[in-house]
Design an enzyme around this catalytic site. Structure first.
Site, PDB file in Angstrom:
ATOM      1  N   ASP A 114     -25.997 -44.437  41.750  1.00 50.13           N
ATOM      2  CA  ASP A 114     -26.305 -44.107  40.344  1.00 50.13           C
ATOM      3  C   ASP A 114     -25.739 -45.137  39.363  1.00 50.13           C
ATOM      4  OD1 ASP A 114     -27.850 -41.810  40.578  1.00 50.13           O
ATOM      5  OD2 ASP A 114     -26.128 -40.462  40.572  1.00 50.13           O
ATOM      6  N   LYS A 160     -23.499 -33.163  45.571  1.00 49.34           N
ATOM      7  CA  LYS A 160     -22.967 -34.524  45.446  1.00 49.34           C
ATOM      8  C   LYS A 160     -21.477 -34.621  45.771  1.00 49.34           C
ATOM      9  CE  LYS A 160     -26.238 -36.791  42.378  1.00 49.34           C
ATOM     10  NZ  LYS A 160     -26.405 -37.553  41.151  1.00 49.34           N
TER      11      LYS A 160
HETATM   12  P1  NAP Z   1     -23.312 -32.602  35.018  1.00 47.36           P
HETATM   13  O1  NAP Z   1     -22.383 -33.155  36.046  1.00 47.36           O
HETATM   14  O2  NAP Z   1     -23.620 -31.153  35.025  1.00 47.36           O
HETATM   15  O3  NAP Z   1     -22.725 -33.019  33.577  1.00 47.36           O
HETATM   16  C1  NAP Z   1     -23.367 -32.569  32.410  1.00 47.36           C
HETATM   17  C2  NAP Z   1     -22.723 -33.232  31.199  1.00 47.36           C
HETATM   18  O4  NAP Z   1     -23.475 -32.859  30.041  1.00 47.36           O
HETATM   19  C3  NAP Z   1     -21.286 -32.803  30.945  1.00 47.36           C
HETATM   20  O5  NAP Z   1     -20.583 -33.863  30.353  1.00 47.36           O
HETATM   21  C4  NAP Z   1     -21.476 -31.652  29.961  1.00 47.36           C
HETATM   22  O6  NAP Z   1     -20.349 -31.411  29.142  1.00 47.36           O
HETATM   23  C5  NAP Z   1     -22.588 -32.198  29.110  1.00 47.36           C
HETATM   24  N1  NAP Z   1     -23.335 -31.145  28.421  1.00 47.36           N
HETATM   25  C6  NAP Z   1     -24.140 -30.209  29.003  1.00 47.36           C
HETATM   26  N2  NAP Z   1     -24.658 -29.420  28.044  1.00 47.36           N
HETATM   27  C7  NAP Z   1     -24.151 -29.860  26.861  1.00 47.36           C
HETATM   28  C8  NAP Z   1     -24.318 -29.448  25.522  1.00 47.36           C
HETATM   29  N3  NAP Z   1     -25.118 -28.420  25.197  1.00 47.36           N
HETATM   30  N4  NAP Z   1     -23.676 -30.145  24.550  1.00 47.36           N
HETATM   31  C9  NAP Z   1     -22.877 -31.192  24.867  1.00 47.36           C
HETATM   32  N5  NAP Z   1     -22.679 -31.634  26.133  1.00 47.36           N
HETATM   33  C10 NAP Z   1     -23.319 -30.972  27.109  1.00 47.36           C
HETATM   34  O7  NAP Z   1     -24.725 -33.343  35.085  1.00 47.36           O
HETATM   35  P2  NAP Z   1     -25.014 -34.855  35.515  1.00 47.36           P
HETATM   36  O8  NAP Z   1     -25.336 -34.911  36.946  1.00 47.36           O
HETATM   37  O9  NAP Z   1     -23.930 -35.688  34.981  1.00 47.36           O
HETATM   38  O10 NAP Z   1     -26.387 -35.131  34.742  1.00 47.36           O
HETATM   39  C11 NAP Z   1     -26.428 -35.263  33.333  1.00 47.36           C
HETATM   40  C12 NAP Z   1     -27.864 -35.590  32.902  1.00 47.36           C
HETATM   41  O11 NAP Z   1     -28.213 -36.863  33.424  1.00 47.36           O
HETATM   42  C13 NAP Z   1     -28.912 -34.613  33.448  1.00 47.36           C
HETATM   43  O12 NAP Z   1     -29.883 -34.399  32.452  1.00 47.36           O
HETATM   44  C14 NAP Z   1     -29.517 -35.348  34.631  1.00 47.36           C
HETATM   45  O13 NAP Z   1     -30.851 -34.996  34.885  1.00 47.36           O
HETATM   46  C15 NAP Z   1     -29.443 -36.800  34.129  1.00 47.36           C
HETATM   47  N6  NAP Z   1     -29.359 -37.772  35.223  1.00 47.36           N
HETATM   48  C16 NAP Z   1     -30.209 -38.826  35.179  1.00 47.36           C
HETATM   49  C17 NAP Z   1     -30.153 -39.776  36.169  1.00 47.36           C
HETATM   50  C18 NAP Z   1     -31.100 -40.936  36.132  1.00 47.36           C
HETATM   51  O14 NAP Z   1     -31.202 -41.641  37.153  1.00 47.36           O
HETATM   52  N7  NAP Z   1     -31.774 -41.191  35.022  1.00 47.36           N
HETATM   53  C19 NAP Z   1     -29.217 -39.672  37.213  1.00 47.36           C
HETATM   54  C20 NAP Z   1     -28.334 -38.583  37.207  1.00 47.36           C
HETATM   55  C21 NAP Z   1     -28.415 -37.631  36.203  1.00 47.36           C
HETATM   56  P3  NAP Z   1     -19.221 -30.357  29.582  1.00 47.36           P
HETATM   57  O15 NAP Z   1     -18.289 -31.106  30.498  1.00 47.36           O
HETATM   58  O16 NAP Z   1     -18.605 -29.960  28.307  1.00 47.36           O
HETATM   59  O17 NAP Z   1     -19.916 -29.213  30.273  1.00 47.36           O
END
Ligand code: NAP
Length: 278
Positions: free
Chosen positions: A104, A67
Site C-alpha cells: 500500500d 490485515k
Molecule cells: P481504517 O484503518 O478503518 O482507518 C479509518 C481512518 O479514517 C481512521 O483514521 C479514522 O479515524 C478515520 N475516520 C473514519 N471515519 C471518520 C470520520 N467520520 N471523521 C474523521 N475521521 C474518520 O481504514 P483504512 O484501511 O485506513 O482505509 C481508509 C480509507 O482508505 C478507506 O476509505 C479505504 O477504502 C481507503 N483505502 C484506499 C486504498 C487505495 O489503494 N486507494 C488503500 C487502502 C485504503 P479514527 O481513528 O478516529 O476512527
C-alpha cells in the site's frame, strides 16, 4: 504448468475491485494466472492459511479485517509489515511457504511519482491514522519526505503512529490544522471520509492553489475533496492511482511480471461505474 490462482481474502469481499484489476493485469502480461474473491470470516482465517499449501493458490491480496491478523499466521513477514503489524499481500512458494508483504505505502508513492509529485524533501499533511495512513506515512519516511504531519479524529491513534515512526513525523492537533495546511506541499486524505458520500475531511476553504491534494478514497473517483481542490486550482491525485499501483506491486511479487496500468485502470473504472454515491 497448470493455471495458478490468486485471490483477495476479506470479510466481506463482494464489492472488491481487486478481481477486475488483477484479472486485467494478468491478461496484460499473458501469464497463466486467474483471480477470485474469497470471503473468509475472522474465525476461519487461521484454518484458511494453514490449508494454503494444499491448494493451488500462489498469491493473496489481504483486505479488512485480516490485515493485522495475517501477520501472525504466515511463515515470514517482511520488514515493513513487521513494523506496521499489518500486511496486504501474501506470497505462497512452491513448497507452500507463506510470506506477508505490504504494497500500500509504496503503491501510494508510485502514484505520486507517476503524477509528477516530488516526495524527497516535501512537506506532507496526512489526515487519518488507520491502516492505510500508517502504510503511507511509513513509505513517505522511507522515501525521504521532509516532514509528515498526522492529524486524526482520535488523537491517541495519531500519537501512537507518530511515536512508532519518529522523525520527521509529527502530531498535528485540530487547533493547528489550518496552519499545517498552509505549511504543507501535499495534503493526503487517508480517512474513510468521502467514501460513497459527498463529505469532505476538512474545511475546503483552507485549500490553496499551490497545494497538491491526494485522496486515497476512490469511490466516487472524484471525491468532493478532489472536486473542491480542483476548483481551487490544486493539482490532484485520485485514490485509483494508489489502488492500481499497490496491485501492480502485488503482481510483481507473485509472478515477477509488471502488468499494464492502463488496462488495470480501465477495468477498475468499468467496475466503479455501476456504483451509486449517496
Ligand atoms: P481504517 O484503518 O478503518 O482507518 C479509518 C481512518 O479514517 C481512521 O483514521 C479514522 O479515524 C478515520 N475516520 C473514519 N471515519 C471518520 C470520520 N467520520 N471523521 C474523521 N475521521 C474518520 O481504514 P483504512 O484501511 O485506513 O482505509 C481508509 C480509507 O482508505 C478507506 O476509505 C479505504 O477504502 C481507503 N483505502 C484506499 C486504498 C487505495 O489503494 N486507494 C488503500 C487502502 C485504503 P479514527 O481513528 O478516529 O476512527
Amino acid at each position: 504448468m497448470s493455471t495458478r490462482h490468486a485471490a483477495v481474502i476479506g470479510h466481506p469481499v463482494t464489492h472488491s475491485l481487486s478481481p477486475a484489476i488483477h484479472t486485467a493485469g494478468f491478461r496484460s502480461t499473458g501469464v497463466d494466472w486467474d483471480y477470485s474473491a474469497i470471503d473468509v470470516p475472522p474465525e476461519g482465517l487461521a484454518a484458511f492459511v494453514s490449508d494454503l499449501s494444499r491448494t493451488t493458490l500462489h498469491g493473496l491480496s489481504v483486505t479488512m479485517p485480516h490485515k493485522n491478523a495475517i501477520c501472525a499466521l504466515v511463515d515470514e513477514v517482511d520488514a515493513t509489515s513487521a513494523l506496521l503489524a499489518s500486511a496486504n499481500t501474501v506470497t505462497i512458494d512452491e513448497t507452500g511457504r507463506t510470506r506477508a508483504h505490504t504494497t500500500d505505502g509504496d503503491g501510494f508513492c508510485d502514484a505520486l511519482v507517476e503524477a509528477g509529485v516530488s516526495i524527497d524533501g516535501s512537506r506532507f499533511l496526512v489526515l487519518g491514522a488507520g491502516g492505510a495512513a500508517r502504510s503511507i506515512v511509513e513509505a513517505l519516511v522511507r522515501h525521504r519526505a521532509g516532514r509528515v504531519g498526522v492529524s486524526n479524529r482520535t488523537v491517541d491513534t495519531a500519537r501512537s503512529l507518530v511515536e512508532t515512526m519518529g522523525e520527521p513525523v509529527t502530531l498535528v492537533s485540530a487547533g493547528f490544522l489550518a496552519d499545517e495546511v498552509s505549511n504543507s506541499d501535499v495534503l493526503v486524505n487517508a480517512t474513510n471520509v468521502g467514501m460513497g458520500s459527498r463529505q469532505t475531511p476538512l474545511d475546503c476553504n483552507l485549500l490553496r492553489s499551490d497545494l497538491v491534494v491526494v485522496d486515497i478514497v476512490y469511490h466516487p473517483l472524484e471525491t468532493e475533496l478532489l472536486r473542491r481542490a480542483r476548483a481551487a486550482g490544486c493539482a490532484t491525485v485520485d485514490g485509483l492511482r494508489m489502488l492500481i499501483h499497490q496491485a501492480v506491486r502485488q503482481q510483481v511479487l507473485w509472478t515477477g511480471m509488471r502488468p499494464d496500468t492502463t488496462m488495470m485502470t480501465e477495468a477498475a473504472r468499468r467496475a466503479l461505474e455501476s456504483r451509486p454515491v449517496s
